[in-house]
Design a protein around this motif. Structure first.
Motif, PDB file in Angstrom:
ATOM      1  N   LEU A 271     -16.923   7.951  -8.175  1.00 15.65           N
ATOM      2  CA  LEU A 271     -16.118   9.198  -8.934  1.00 15.65           C
ATOM      3  C   LEU A 271     -16.519  10.337  -8.114  1.00 15.65           C
ATOM      4  O   LEU A 271     -15.598  11.305  -7.727  1.00 15.65           O
ATOM      5  N   ASN A 272     -17.806  10.898  -8.224  1.00 16.43           N
ATOM      6  CA  ASN A 272     -18.299  12.136  -7.846  1.00 16.43           C
ATOM      7  C   ASN A 272     -18.181  12.200  -6.139  1.00 16.43           C
ATOM      8  O   ASN A 272     -17.654  13.146  -5.636  1.00 16.43           O
ATOM      9  N   ASN A 273     -18.113  11.028  -5.489  1.00 12.78           N
ATOM     10  CA  ASN A 273     -17.735  11.174  -4.105  1.00 12.78           C
ATOM     11  C   ASN A 273     -16.687  11.342  -3.842  1.00 12.78           C
ATOM     12  O   ASN A 273     -16.092  11.981  -2.717  1.00 12.78           O
ATOM     13  N   ALA A 274     -15.624  10.632  -4.476  1.00 17.48           N
ATOM     14  CA  ALA A 274     -14.082  10.920  -4.588  1.00 17.48           C
ATOM     15  C   ALA A 274     -13.921  12.275  -4.469  1.00 17.48           C
ATOM     16  O   ALA A 274     -13.027  12.870  -4.132  1.00 17.48           O
ATOM     17  N   ALA A 275     -14.589  13.052  -5.677  1.00 15.38           N
ATOM     18  CA  ALA A 275     -14.166  14.374  -5.892  1.00 15.38           C
ATOM     19  C   ALA A 275     -14.641  15.412  -4.551  1.00 15.38           C
ATOM     20  O   ALA A 275     -14.031  16.323  -4.211  1.00 15.38           O
ATOM     21  N   LYS A 284      -7.654   9.541   2.337  1.00 15.33           N
ATOM     22  CA  LYS A 284      -7.901   8.268   2.447  1.00 15.33           C
ATOM     23  C   LYS A 284      -9.356   7.580   1.805  1.00 15.33           C
ATOM     24  O   LYS A 284      -9.419   6.769   1.252  1.00 15.33           O
ATOM     25  N   GLU A 285     -10.217   8.594   2.294  1.00 12.78           N
ATOM     26  CA  GLU A 285     -11.566   8.152   1.747  1.00 12.78           C
ATOM     27  C   GLU A 285     -11.607   8.166   0.277  1.00 12.78           C
ATOM     28  O   GLU A 285     -12.319   7.252  -0.297  1.00 12.78           O
ATOM     29  N   ALA A 286     -11.023   9.348  -0.240  1.00 15.31           N
ATOM     30  CA  ALA A 286     -11.091   9.601  -1.834  1.00 15.31           C
ATOM     31  C   ALA A 286     -10.500   8.504  -2.434  1.00 15.31           C
ATOM     32  O   ALA A 286     -10.754   7.675  -3.562  1.00 15.31           O
ATOM     33  N   GLU A 287      -9.283   8.059  -1.929  1.00 17.31           N
ATOM     34  CA  GLU A 287      -8.643   6.863  -2.297  1.00 17.31           C
ATOM     35  C   GLU A 287      -9.237   5.465  -2.778  1.00 17.31           C
ATOM     36  O   GLU A 287      -9.368   4.749  -3.513  1.00 17.31           O
ATOM     37  N   LYS A 288      -9.801   5.202  -1.162  1.00 20.45           N
ATOM     38  CA  LYS A 288     -10.837   3.827  -1.376  1.00 20.45           C
ATOM     39  C   LYS A 288     -11.752   3.995  -2.355  1.00 20.45           C
ATOM     40  O   LYS A 288     -12.294   3.185  -3.011  1.00 20.45           O
ATOM     41  N   LEU A 289     -12.667   5.182  -2.579  1.00 19.19           N
ATOM     42  CA  LEU A 289     -13.582   5.188  -3.560  1.00 19.19           C
ATOM     43  C   LEU A 289     -13.126   5.297  -4.899  1.00 19.19           C
ATOM     44  O   LEU A 289     -13.770   4.250  -5.744  1.00 19.19           O
ATOM     45  N   ARG A 307      -7.300   9.375  -7.820  1.00 20.31           N
ATOM     46  CA  ARG A 307      -6.502   8.626  -6.779  1.00 20.31           C
ATOM     47  C   ARG A 307      -5.015   9.075  -6.711  1.00 20.31           C
ATOM     48  O   ARG A 307      -4.481   9.055  -5.537  1.00 20.31           O
ATOM     49  N   ALA A 308      -4.547   9.454  -7.918  1.00 21.94           N
ATOM     50  CA  ALA A 308      -3.130  10.072  -7.900  1.00 21.94           C
ATOM     51  C   ALA A 308      -3.078  11.291  -6.980  1.00 21.94           C
ATOM     52  O   ALA A 308      -2.137  11.677  -6.069  1.00 21.94           O
ATOM     53  N   GLN A 309      -4.277  12.165  -7.169  1.00 19.32           N
ATOM     54  CA  GLN A 309      -4.386  13.488  -6.148  1.00 19.32           C
ATOM     55  C   GLN A 309      -4.405  13.068  -4.902  1.00 19.32           C
ATOM     56  O   GLN A 309      -3.676  13.675  -3.909  1.00 19.32           O
ATOM     57  N   SER A 310      -5.181  11.922  -4.625  1.00 15.81           N
ATOM     58  CA  SER A 310      -5.172  11.659  -2.925  1.00 15.81           C
ATOM     59  C   SER A 310      -3.739  10.955  -2.637  1.00 15.81           C
ATOM     60  O   SER A 310      -3.320  11.374  -1.479  1.00 15.81           O
TER      61      SER A 310
END
Length: 382
Positions: A271-275, A284-289, A307-310
């Motif tokens: 989650l933090n990595n997605a942020a 795309k990376e955020a979505e996968k995480l 993921r919605a933000q992505s």
């Protein structure tokens, strides 16, 4: 190389008893670069060079006439590997002495070096580890203890390797410059280091750890990531979260309690990595995480929200709406999700307007073409 170039009649046109050049840039004529790529160290050859690999139909003023065939004796004395440490070619490494084995430092390794740094005019601004009895220069990689160019170059080196580094200002001391022990580095200076990697201790890899050590290491990397994220260092924070998640990636042999700890850490780190990835615009990376998190916890609101933000940023608006609606079902009063829903609705309106304008223009053109065609038919009949 050493070489001697002559015309067919034996006239000497150029020679060198030792010259160094990069294969990419070449030297004297194209034939030399092409030839050295086929040679071994110490090899001597005789080249017959046709004009297209010499100086063509123009020749070389005062030396080589047009369309001349050359005879070149060439010796490859030695060669050194030159590589780009960074993709933008702003940190370049030239190996002067090959290192031993295959091992290289990893992120977090403690490295010990002999080091000297010079400005482009040859001014020495730092020298460490060279004097008799003098301690080697030591630092931990990926901790911002040295300039970025040196940090990134050292992890490409082997024990015993000696390399020359050319580091552009962006990876050196930047627009501010720096006061060093032997001289000041001026603003926006390209610097040159000669580095010998004497020894290093790698940071322990996950396969060398017991399960409790893996969980402890993951927790430590997560905390380091949090500190870096708060400081706005999103790329480095992302690397910490990735490393934390890797420590506990394979947890089938963990006990139930260890699996519980591992699961919580995986969720937090991803989650933090997605942020981080959202901040870096790596959608795309955020979505996968986020998807990884949702595979563990399908009702995780933060994962759905991020993921919605992505999806919004990659124009996958239907998928974004699906995630936001699910998040609001779970937490109807979540302010961040509600705010994102407003952004999404605005995006949908914006895209609808663009679509309407696009199709409106397309139909207008089609209609105009049809009318023009009808007029032409009437004219031809008339």
């Amino acid at each position: 190389v050493k070489y001697e170039a002559k015309l067919e009649d034996g006239t000497l046109v150029d020679a060198s008893d030792g010259v160094e050049f990069t294969v990419k840039d070449g030297h004297f004529c194209p034939a030399i670069s092409k030839a050295v790529k086929t040679m071994k160290k110490g090899e001597k050859v005789l080249l017959t060079v046709k004009p297209q690999y010499g100086f063509g139909d123009e020749g070389k003023p005062t030396a080589v006439p047009p369309n001349a065939t050359l005879s070149i004796t060439l010796e490859l004395v030695s060669w050194k590997t030159v590589s780009n440490v960074t993709d933008d070619k702003k940190v370049v490494k030239k190996i002067l002495v090959e290192g031993q084995g295959y091992e290289k430092p990893n992120d977090g390794a403690v490295v010990r070096l002999k080091l000297s740094g010079k400005l482009q005019d040859g001014t020495l601004f730092v020298k460490k580890g060279h004097g008799e009895g003098e301690e080697l220069f030591e630092f931990r990689t990926d901790e911002e203890q040295v300039i970025e160019g040196l940090d990134r170059a050292v992890i490409t080196m082997k024990k015993g390797e000696v390399a020359q580094l050319t580091i552009s200002p962006e990876y050196a001391f930047g627009p501010t410059g720096s006061k060093q022990e032997l001289a000041d580095v001026p603003p926006n200076a390209t610097v040159h280091y000669e580095v010998e990697l004497v020894s290093f201790d790698k940071e322990k890899e996950s396969w060398d750890m017991s399960t409790p050590e893996k969980i402890e290491a993951a927790g430590k990397k997560k905390e380091e990531g949090n500190v870096l994220f708060k400081a706005g260092k999103y790329t480095r924070a992302s690397k910490r979260y990735e490393k934390a998640a890797k420590y506990i990636e394979y947890d089938t042999s963990f006990s139930d309690d260890e699996k519980k700890q591992s699961k919580a850490l995986k969720v937090t780190c991803n989650l933090n990595n997605a942020a981080c990835k959202l901040k870096l615009k790596e959608y795309k990376e955020a979505e996968k995480l986020c998807t990884k998190v949702l595979e563990i916890e399908s009702r995780n609101v933060k994962a759905l929200y991020r993921r919605a933000q992505s999806y919004i940023n990659t124009a996958d608006l239907e998928l974004a709406e699906s995630d936001i609606k699910k998040a609001l079902e779970i937490e109807p009063d979540n302010r961040e999700v509600k705010s994102e829903y407003k952004i999404l609705k605005e995006k949908v309106k914006e895209y609808n307007k663009k679509d309407a304008k696009f199709y409106g223009n397309m139909f207008a053109k089609l209609n105009k073409t049809t009318q023009s065609g009808e007029a032409m038919t009437i004219d031809s009949k008339a």
